[in-house]
Design a protein around this motif. Structure first.
Motif, mmCIF file in Angstrom:
data_model
loop_
_atom_site.group_PDB
_atom_site.id
_atom_site.type_symbol
_atom_site.label_atom_id
_atom_site.label_comp_id
_atom_site.label_asym_id
_atom_site.label_seq_id
_atom_site.Cartn_x
_atom_site.Cartn_y
_atom_site.Cartn_z
ATOM 1 N N LEU A 244 40.669 38.637 30.402
ATOM 2 C CA LEU A 244 39.892 37.922 31.405
ATOM 3 C C LEU A 244 40.486 36.544 31.665
ATOM 4 C CD1 LEU A 244 37.497 37.669 33.288
ATOM 5 C CD2 LEU A 244 36.121 36.893 31.331
ATOM 6 N N LEU A 245 40.835 35.838 30.582
ATOM 7 C CA LEU A 245 41.457 34.517 30.753
ATOM 8 C C LEU A 245 42.812 34.638 31.449
ATOM 9 C CD1 LEU A 245 40.657 32.798 27.326
ATOM 10 C CD2 LEU A 245 39.638 32.315 29.570
ATOM 11 N N GLY A 246 43.533 35.705 31.139
ATOM 12 C CA GLY A 246 44.805 35.925 31.812
ATOM 13 C C GLY A 246 44.624 36.127 33.298
ATOM 14 N N ALA A 247 43.589 36.886 33.674
ATOM 15 C CA ALA A 247 43.309 37.124 35.088
ATOM 16 C C ALA A 247 42.920 35.828 35.785
ATOM 17 C CB ALA A 247 42.196 38.163 35.222
ATOM 18 N N VAL A 248 42.132 35.004 35.088
ATOM 19 C CA VAL A 248 41.729 33.708 35.651
ATOM 20 C C VAL A 248 42.956 32.825 35.850
ATOM 21 C CG1 VAL A 248 40.441 31.590 35.216
ATOM 22 C CG2 VAL A 248 39.389 33.810 34.711
ATOM 23 N N ALA A 249 43.845 32.804 34.855
ATOM 24 C CA ALA A 249 45.061 31.990 34.959
ATOM 25 C C ALA A 249 45.933 32.448 36.117
ATOM 26 C CB ALA A 249 45.838 32.057 33.643
ATOM 27 N N LEU A 250 46.038 33.777 36.300
ATOM 28 C CA LEU A 250 46.850 34.309 37.392
ATOM 29 C C LEU A 250 46.243 33.953 38.745
ATOM 30 C CD1 LEU A 250 49.269 36.005 38.239
ATOM 31 C CD2 LEU A 250 47.818 38.039 38.082
ATOM 32 N N ALA A 251 44.903 34.060 38.847
ATOM 33 C CA ALA A 251 44.235 33.725 40.106
ATOM 34 C C ALA A 251 44.403 32.248 40.437
ATOM 35 C CB ALA A 251 42.752 34.094 40.020
ATOM 36 N N ALA A 252 44.260 31.397 39.416
ATOM 37 C CA ALA A 252 44.408 29.952 39.632
ATOM 38 C C ALA A 252 45.843 29.609 40.044
ATOM 39 C CB ALA A 252 44.020 29.200 38.367
ATOM 40 N N SER A 253 46.808 30.259 39.400
ATOM 41 C CA SER A 253 48.216 30.011 39.736
ATOM 42 C C SER A 253 48.516 30.465 41.160
ATOM 43 C CB SER A 253 49.122 30.747 38.751
ATOM 44 O OG SER A 253 48.921 30.288 37.429
ATOM 45 N N ALA A 254 47.988 31.646 41.541
ATOM 46 C CA ALA A 254 48.204 32.154 42.889
ATOM 47 C C ALA A 254 47.606 31.218 43.927
ATOM 48 C CB ALA A 254 47.606 33.552 43.015
ATOM 49 N N ALA A 255 46.431 30.676 43.630
ATOM 50 C CA ALA A 255 45.792 29.741 44.554
ATOM 51 C C ALA A 255 46.623 28.474 44.707
ATOM 52 C CB ALA A 255 44.389 29.410 44.058
ATOM 53 N N ALA B 145 54.146 32.341 37.187
ATOM 54 C CA ALA B 145 52.695 32.543 37.140
ATOM 55 C C ALA B 145 52.346 33.829 36.404
ATOM 56 C CB ALA B 145 52.133 32.567 38.560
ATOM 57 N N VAL B 146 53.086 34.892 36.678
ATOM 58 C CA VAL B 146 52.831 36.166 35.997
ATOM 59 C C VAL B 146 53.106 36.033 34.507
ATOM 60 C CG1 VAL B 146 53.595 38.567 35.792
ATOM 61 C CG2 VAL B 146 53.261 37.553 38.052
ATOM 62 N N ALA B 147 54.204 35.345 34.157
ATOM 63 C CA ALA B 147 54.528 35.157 32.744
ATOM 64 C C ALA B 147 53.462 34.318 32.047
ATOM 65 C CB ALA B 147 55.894 34.486 32.615
ATOM 66 N N LEU B 148 53.015 33.268 32.726
ATOM 67 C CA LEU B 148 51.978 32.415 32.154
ATOM 68 C C LEU B 148 50.685 33.195 31.933
ATOM 69 C CD1 LEU B 148 50.924 29.600 31.326
ATOM 70 C CD2 LEU B 148 50.357 29.217 33.738
#
Length: 277
Positions: free
Chosen positions: A51-62, A37-40
């Protein structure tokens, strides 16, 4: 507001996968997916924007929190490709401290030429070299020490010097199901049971007479030696029962493993528990 909370909870419950979350969560799987998830998120942030990276990380964490994993097929992939040592670390944590006397093997083989007990003639080849046996002299000394200690923990601590400290600074804790010793509140040693501790204490007395440099060995080396000596115990130090070996198969979140235990059935005392791959 209570209705809103109930509605949100119901939505999460519908999405959550109980097979891989809560008590059933596979920590190795979670770790692998978290790294992915962090790599993605890093790739998304680099290609798109932070911002998109933060969104991707939040979605992956969820997804990991609610579903247990992000990568499809994670449990099977983790079981197949993640090294057993890594999964064992997640399941049991790091190794015990050096003074902890849990046996690290379930036997002594011909490959153990650097073994202290073999080197010093405590264990000698038997059955035409197919196995190792404890010498009669050491067994007698061990048995005599067990009889002398007679189940007395204070006497065992004093006679064996397993924990080098003043008696007033020592404390024993059996509340967790095993036998732990601390010095001034700091962890000093842990055994599978009181009986295992007594066996090791008596073993330390016997080995101190057999090995001139016994007290000069590192605590780790002495702990391993005592754990291996314990495999040759022929009677329980408290009830006199005969310990025996049992094997069982356990299903964990990510793998199937074989657990070998040495127990005394008469008093339900554990002496050795070794988890195989």
């Amino acid at each position: 507001m209570n209705w809103l909370r109930h509605r949100d909870s119901t939505v999460f419950d519908r999405v959550r996968n109980p097979e891989y979350t809560g008590d059933n969560r596979c920590l190795p799987c979670t770790g692998v997916n978290a790294v992915f998830a962090v790599a993605l998120a890093g790739v998304v942030a680099w290609v798109g924007s932070p911002l998109l990276g933060a969104v991707a990380l939040a979605a992956s964490a969820a997804a990991i929190a609610l579903r247990g994993y992000l990568i499809p097929g994670t449990p099977t992939l983790t079981q197949r490709y993640l090294p057993s040592q890594v999964m064992a670390y997640f399941e049991h944590g790091s190794e015990q401290t050096a003074v902890d006397s849990h046996s690290e093997s379930v036997g002594v083989t011909n490959a153990d030429r650097d073994n202290v007990l073999v080197e010093n003639g405590v264990l000698v080849p038997c059955d035409r070299g197919a196995d190792f046996c404890l010498t009669d002299a050491v067994r007698r000394a061990w048995t005599d020490a067990i009889d002398t200690i007679d189940g007395d923990v204070d006497a065992a601590l004093s006679a064996s010097a397993l924990v080098d400290a003043e008696p007033s600074a020592l404390a024993v804790d059996e509340s967790a199901g095993d036998f732990a010793v601390s010095v001034d509140g700091a962890h000093a040693g842990r055994w599978p049971s009181r009986e295992a501790f007594l066996a090791d204490a008596a073993g330390a007395v016997a080995l101190a007479d057999e090995l001139p440099d016994w007290h000069g060995l590192s605590s780790r080396t002495r702990g391993i030696a005592l754990g291996e000596l314990r495999l040759f115990l022929d009677r329980c130090p408290t009830c006199g029962g005969e310990p025996d070996f049992q094997h069982r198969t356990e299903e964990t979140c990510c793998r199937t493993r074989t657990v070998t235990t040495m127990r005394c059935a008469d008093c339900d005392a554990s002496f050795v528990e070794v988890v195989g791959a």
